[in-house]
Design an enzyme around this catalytic site. Structure first.
Site, PDB file in Angstrom:
ATOM      1  N   CYS A  27      28.252  19.904  -5.702  1.00 54.14           N
ATOM      2  CA  CYS A  27      29.091  19.242  -4.897  1.00 54.14           C
ATOM      3  C   CYS A  27      30.874  19.642  -4.990  1.00 54.14           C
ATOM      4  O   CYS A  27      31.251  19.588  -3.747  1.00 54.14           O
ATOM      5  CB  CYS A  27      28.873  17.880  -4.925  1.00 54.14           C
ATOM      6  SG  CYS A  27      27.247  17.236  -4.347  1.00 54.14           S
ATOM      7  N   LYS A  51      34.557   9.732   0.070  1.00 51.27           N
ATOM      8  CA  LYS A  51      33.822  10.261  -0.736  1.00 51.27           C
ATOM      9  C   LYS A  51      34.109  11.771  -1.100  1.00 51.27           C
ATOM     10  O   LYS A  51      34.220  12.198  -2.150  1.00 51.27           O
ATOM     11  CB  LYS A  51      32.420  10.541  -0.056  1.00 51.27           C
ATOM     12  CG  LYS A  51      31.376  11.295  -0.705  1.00 51.27           C
ATOM     13  CD  LYS A  51      31.138  11.116  -1.993  1.00 51.27           C
ATOM     14  CE  LYS A  51      30.460  11.968  -2.773  1.00 51.27           C
ATOM     15  NZ  LYS A  51      30.005  11.618  -4.287  1.00 51.27           N
ATOM     16  N   GLU A  73      27.360   8.318  -2.134  1.00 50.91           N
ATOM     17  CA  GLU A  73      26.609   8.296  -3.049  1.00 50.91           C
ATOM     18  C   GLU A  73      27.881   8.804  -4.239  1.00 50.91           C
ATOM     19  O   GLU A  73      28.168   9.805  -3.936  1.00 50.91           O
ATOM     20  CB  GLU A  73      25.429   8.920  -3.349  1.00 50.91           C
ATOM     21  CG  GLU A  73      24.739   8.520  -4.573  1.00 50.91           C
ATOM     22  CD  GLU A  73      24.696   7.005  -4.921  1.00 50.91           C
ATOM     23  OE1 GLU A  73      24.329   6.285  -4.442  1.00 50.91           O
ATOM     24  OE2 GLU A  73      25.409   6.476  -6.087  1.00 50.91           O
TER      25      GLU A  73
HETATM   26  P1  NAD Z   1      19.054  18.183  -2.745  1.00 52.30           P
HETATM   27  O1  NAD Z   1      18.886  19.526  -2.469  1.00 52.30           O
HETATM   28  O2  NAD Z   1      18.613  17.794  -4.060  1.00 52.30           O
HETATM   29  O3  NAD Z   1      17.936  17.291  -1.900  1.00 52.30           O
HETATM   30  C1  NAD Z   1      17.910  17.364  -0.651  1.00 52.30           C
HETATM   31  C2  NAD Z   1      16.545  17.334   0.056  1.00 52.30           C
HETATM   32  O4  NAD Z   1      16.424  17.125   1.429  1.00 52.30           O
HETATM   33  C3  NAD Z   1      15.778  18.582  -0.192  1.00 52.30           C
HETATM   34  O5  NAD Z   1      14.733  18.226  -1.069  1.00 52.30           O
HETATM   35  C4  NAD Z   1      15.238  19.015   1.117  1.00 52.30           C
HETATM   36  O6  NAD Z   1      13.989  19.655   1.321  1.00 52.30           O
HETATM   37  C5  NAD Z   1      15.394  17.884   2.078  1.00 52.30           C
HETATM   38  N1  NAD Z   1      15.576  18.053   3.419  1.00 52.30           N
HETATM   39  C6  NAD Z   1      16.644  18.672   3.937  1.00 52.30           C
HETATM   40  N2  NAD Z   1      16.448  18.526   5.270  1.00 52.30           N
HETATM   41  C7  NAD Z   1      15.438  17.906   5.682  1.00 52.30           C
HETATM   42  C8  NAD Z   1      14.896  17.235   6.947  1.00 52.30           C
HETATM   43  N3  NAD Z   1      15.379  17.609   7.831  1.00 52.30           N
HETATM   44  N4  NAD Z   1      13.760  16.437   6.973  1.00 52.30           N
HETATM   45  C9  NAD Z   1      13.381  15.822   5.498  1.00 52.30           C
HETATM   46  N5  NAD Z   1      13.578  16.577   4.370  1.00 52.30           N
HETATM   47  C10 NAD Z   1      14.832  17.244   4.260  1.00 52.30           C
HETATM   48  O7  NAD Z   1      20.514  17.677  -2.526  1.00 52.30           O
HETATM   49  P2  NAD Z   1      21.207  16.316  -3.229  1.00 52.30           P
HETATM   50  O8  NAD Z   1      21.716  16.963  -4.537  1.00 52.30           O
HETATM   51  O9  NAD Z   1      20.337  15.245  -3.320  1.00 52.30           O
HETATM   52  O10 NAD Z   1      22.422  15.998  -2.330  1.00 52.30           O
HETATM   53  C11 NAD Z   1      21.947  15.136  -1.060  1.00 52.30           C
HETATM   54  C12 NAD Z   1      23.553  14.906  -0.542  1.00 52.30           C
HETATM   55  O11 NAD Z   1      23.904  14.132  -1.597  1.00 52.30           O
HETATM   56  C13 NAD Z   1      24.550  15.987  -0.397  1.00 52.30           C
HETATM   57  O12 NAD Z   1      25.254  15.839   0.703  1.00 52.30           O
HETATM   58  C14 NAD Z   1      25.342  15.925  -1.681  1.00 52.30           C
HETATM   59  O13 NAD Z   1      26.673  16.424  -1.257  1.00 52.30           O
HETATM   60  C15 NAD Z   1      25.310  14.440  -1.759  1.00 52.30           C
HETATM   61  N6  NAD Z   1      25.605  13.966  -3.091  1.00 52.30           N
HETATM   62  C16 NAD Z   1      24.844  14.688  -4.229  1.00 52.30           C
HETATM   63  C17 NAD Z   1      25.062  14.192  -5.512  1.00 52.30           C
HETATM   64  C18 NAD Z   1      24.288  14.747  -6.717  1.00 52.30           C
HETATM   65  O14 NAD Z   1      24.458  14.379  -7.628  1.00 52.30           O
HETATM   66  N7  NAD Z   1      23.424  16.008  -6.446  1.00 52.30           N
HETATM   67  C19 NAD Z   1      25.904  12.932  -5.880  1.00 52.30           C
HETATM   68  C20 NAD Z   1      26.394  12.240  -4.854  1.00 52.30           C
HETATM   69  C21 NAD Z   1      26.253  12.872  -3.449  1.00 52.30           C
HETATM   70  C1  UGA Z   2      30.171  14.631  -9.254  1.00 52.65           C
HETATM   71  C2  UGA Z   2      31.053  13.376  -9.436  1.00 52.65           C
HETATM   72  O1  UGA Z   2      31.328  12.989 -10.931  1.00 52.65           O
HETATM   73  C3  UGA Z   2      29.981  12.300  -8.899  1.00 52.65           C
HETATM   74  O2  UGA Z   2      30.928  11.066  -8.780  1.00 52.65           O
HETATM   75  C4  UGA Z   2      29.855  12.556  -7.186  1.00 52.65           C
HETATM   76  O3  UGA Z   2      28.934  11.779  -6.786  1.00 52.65           O
HETATM   77  C5  UGA Z   2      29.192  14.007  -7.438  1.00 52.65           C
HETATM   78  O4  UGA Z   2      29.842  14.834  -8.131  1.00 52.65           O
HETATM   79  C6  UGA Z   2      28.475  14.665  -6.286  1.00 52.65           C
HETATM   80  O5  UGA Z   2      29.280  14.095  -5.184  1.00 52.65           O
HETATM   81  O6  UGA Z   2      27.655  15.274  -6.246  1.00 52.65           O
HETATM   82  P1  UGA Z   2      28.531  15.782 -10.892  1.00 52.65           P
HETATM   83  O7  UGA Z   2      28.797  16.874 -10.323  1.00 52.65           O
HETATM   84  O8  UGA Z   2      27.036  15.247 -10.899  1.00 52.65           O
HETATM   85  O9  UGA Z   2      29.013  14.503 -10.271  1.00 52.65           O
HETATM   86  O10 UGA Z   2      28.832  15.616 -12.415  1.00 52.65           O
HETATM   87  P2  UGA Z   2      30.319  15.621 -13.146  1.00 52.65           P
HETATM   88  O11 UGA Z   2      30.269  14.784 -14.431  1.00 52.65           O
HETATM   89  O12 UGA Z   2      31.260  15.389 -12.169  1.00 52.65           O
HETATM   90  O13 UGA Z   2      30.549  16.930 -13.640  1.00 52.65           O
HETATM   91  C7  UGA Z   2      31.032  18.053 -12.826  1.00 52.65           C
HETATM   92  C8  UGA Z   2      31.384  19.192 -13.458  1.00 52.65           C
HETATM   93  O14 UGA Z   2      32.524  19.214 -13.952  1.00 52.65           O
HETATM   94  C9  UGA Z   2      30.373  19.829 -14.667  1.00 52.65           C
HETATM   95  O15 UGA Z   2      30.443  21.170 -14.784  1.00 52.65           O
HETATM   96  C10 UGA Z   2      31.102  19.228 -15.869  1.00 52.65           C
HETATM   97  O16 UGA Z   2      30.945  20.074 -16.992  1.00 52.65           O
HETATM   98  C11 UGA Z   2      32.635  19.437 -15.567  1.00 52.65           C
HETATM   99  N1  UGA Z   2      33.699  18.661 -16.080  1.00 52.65           N
HETATM  100  C12 UGA Z   2      33.695  17.280 -15.926  1.00 52.65           C
HETATM  101  C13 UGA Z   2      34.765  19.180 -16.864  1.00 52.65           C
HETATM  102  O17 UGA Z   2      34.662  20.559 -17.168  1.00 52.65           O
HETATM  103  N2  UGA Z   2      35.526  18.347 -17.579  1.00 52.65           N
HETATM  104  C14 UGA Z   2      35.568  17.142 -17.601  1.00 52.65           C
HETATM  105  O18 UGA Z   2      36.500  16.600 -17.955  1.00 52.65           O
HETATM  106  C15 UGA Z   2      34.445  16.575 -16.505  1.00 52.65           C
END
Ligand code: NAD
Ligand code: UGA
Length: 446
Positions: free
Chosen positions: A276, A220, A161
């Site tokens: 992340c 990713k 994602e």
């Molecule tokens: P999160 O902590 O918000 O959500 C994860 C959920 O999974 C939690 O609610 C937890 O209770 C649940 N969980 C864990 N183990 C479980 C199990 N065995 N059965 C059922 N539920 C379970 O995490 P997130 O931010 O959604 O991130 C999830 C993944 O996606 C990570 O690998 C992260 O790196 C990736 N990712 C996150 C973002 C983001 O913006 N947060 C964007 C892209 C990718």
């Molecule tokens: C980031 C990536 O942008 C997503 O594509 C990815 O899916 C995600 O991580 C993930 O894998 O979790 P996110 O962390 O939600 O998304 O937000 P960003 O907009 O990337 O910002 C990350 C941090 O960088 C923030 O603290 C933001 O303030 C900072 N930032 C961003 C800067 O300091 N300067 C910039 O120019 C841009």
């Protein structure tokens, strides 16, 4: 193959919004998002004003699809049994102990999902890695799934994602690309097609990229590393700007106008936060070390080191402004979230900066328009390592923006729109997000 039922394990920042959008765009598919956190599921089923994830536009979608074709449940077994396609969207934090502690991804949550899928499946399943995972994790997942005793075919796809928090819904509606990695076998390609067909309900086909599983998993990690690398690059240059009289915004603008470089992710700041970037880069560093690529590992490690340097540098500037003694200084912290328009504070620079100011003796008041009071308290307990009642004499959390009151300093740590129009004596402002015109200190501006 027509998919009728989807299960998503993990109702967090990724599972909730992505499944809401798939449900909206694919009304013929029933989606059940499950989580082992009962409270979270209760919140997803509760008031639209207090969903566990805040994202602009999310509650409107939930209102349309919840209990129609999107369901939130704790019944993991039931949801696995009835679905043909299962997304794993659980957390993959940095390992705290054991081999690779502090660097490698902790895969226990993903492994637990795979164990549940192996245990409860009674028919063929397409299992999708939605979580961010080290390259070749699918191998490990396959081993676990094969423990299932029945004759079931599991196809494993990688579909990382790319949404960013704060803009998740618009990112999901208009993704730059959707990446799907699958096996080249006939059944692998059939599974890839089933997932492509779902995304094709709203994403143009030319933006749906199919690759092998390993390329998808690694793309990713590499994408996040490249984005974070740009921030560390500009942040490193902000230090040089301060020494030389160059202005970081002017520099960033001049660099970004080169179409080969582009303007995005060149905004100097107190440092990137979020759950992340740091963990994914450390994971990449660990992988490089594992394969003996020490120079490559060191190159990427530097991105995290510069980020720590920047957070420290900003904090020290404030402390040095008060000659090291912040006792009796009253400081308003503006922003606790790691970026604007999210209620997420994981790895927020604000947690670090505020702790250091508190430890230097300051009286702290914290205001954030989106992060709930209880979450700030939880961060103080877990990240600072103090029970809140130990610090509450000098730390308070405000429900209202009190910037019109008198403070010794205002510290902007999240780039909320509302902070851009603050009516305060701008000389007192330390601006970690470069949003204010003439603060006392703004990164890279002398
Ligand atoms: P999160 O902590 O918000 O959500 C994860 C959920 O999974 C939690 O609610 C937890 O209770 C649940 N969980 C864990 N183990 C479980 C199990 N065995 N059965 C059922 N539920 C379970 O995490 P997130 O931010 O959604 O991130 C999830 C993944 O996606 C990570 O690998 C992260 O790196 C990736 N990712 C996150 C973002 C983001 O913006 N947060 C964007 C892209 C990718
Ligand atoms: C980031 C990536 O942008 C997503 O594509 C990815 O899916 C995600 O991580 C993930 O894998 O979790 P996110 O962390 O939600 O998304 O937000 P960003 O907009 O990337 O910002 C990350 C941090 O960088 C923030 O603290 C933001 O303030 C900072 N930032 C961003 C800067 O300091 N300067 C910039 O120019 C841009």
């Amino acid at each position: 193959m027509k998919i009728k039922n989807i299960c998503c394990i993990g109702a967090g920042y990724v599972g909730g919004p992505t499944m809401a959008v798939i449900a909206l765009k694919s009304p013929e598919i029933n989606i059940t998002v499950v989580d082992n956190n009962k409270e979270k599921i209760k919140q997803w089923n509760g008031s639209l004003e207090s969903l566990p994830v805040y994202e602009p536009g999310l509650s409107e979608i939930i209102k349309k699809v919840r209990s129609k074709n999107l369901f939130f449940s704790n019944d993991i077994k039931g949801a696995i049994e009835k679905s043909e396609m299962i997304f794993m969207a659980v957390n993959t934090p940095t390992k705290k102990d054991g081999e690779g502690a502090g660097m490698a991804a902790d895969l226990r949550y993903v492994e637990n999902c795979a164990k549940d899928i192996a245990k409860y499946s009674k028919s063929d399943k397409i299992v999708i890695e939605k979580s961010t995972l080290p390259v070749r994790t699918a191998e490990k997942i396959r081993e676990i799934l094969e423990e299932n005793s029945e004759k079931i075919n599991f196809e494993i796809l990688s579909n990382p994602e790319f949404l960013a928090e704060g803009t998740a819904i618009q990112d999901l509606f208009k993704s730059d690309r959707v990446l799907i990695g699958g096996d080249k076998t006939k059944s692998g390609q059939k599974a890839v097609k089933a997932l492509v067909d779902i995304y094709a309900n709203w994403i143009p086909r030319e933006k749906i990229l199919t690759t092998n599983v390993w390329s998808s998993e690694l793309a990713k990690l590499a994408s996040n590393a490249m984005l974070a690398q740009r921030i560390s690059s500009i942040n490193s240059l902000s230090a040089l700007c301060e020494k030389t009289g160059a202005n970081i915004d002017e520099l960033s603008n001049a660099i970004g106008m080169d179409h080969r470089i582009g303007p995005h992710f060149l905004k100097a700041s107190v440092g990137f936060g979020g759950s992340c970037f740091k963990k994914d880069i450390l994971n990449l560093v660990y992988l490089c070390q594992f394969y003996g690529l020490n120079e490559v590992a060191e190159y990427w490690h530097q991105v995290v080191k510069i980020n720590n340097y920047q957070k420290n540098r900003f904090t020290e500037t404030i402390i040095q402004h008060f000659k090291g003694n912040l006792e009796d200084k009253k400081i308003l912290i503006l922003g606790w979230a790691f970026k604007a328009n999210t209620n997420d504070s994981r790895e927020s620079a604000s947690i670090f900066v505020t702790q250091k100011l508190f430890e230097a003796g300051a009286r702290i008041e914290i205001y954030d328009p989106k992060v709930e009071r209880n979450n700030i308290i939880k961060d103080i307990n877990l990240e600072w390592g103090y029970a809140f009642n130990q610090v509450s004499k000098r730390v308070s959390i405000k429900d209202k923006n009190l910037s019109s009151d008198k403070y010794d300093a205002y510290v902007i740590l999240t780039e909320y729109e509302e902070f851009k129009n603050l009516q305060i004596d701008s000389k007192l402002v330390f601006d970690g997000r470069n949003i204010f015109d003439k603060p006392l200190y703004s990164i890279g501006k002398s």
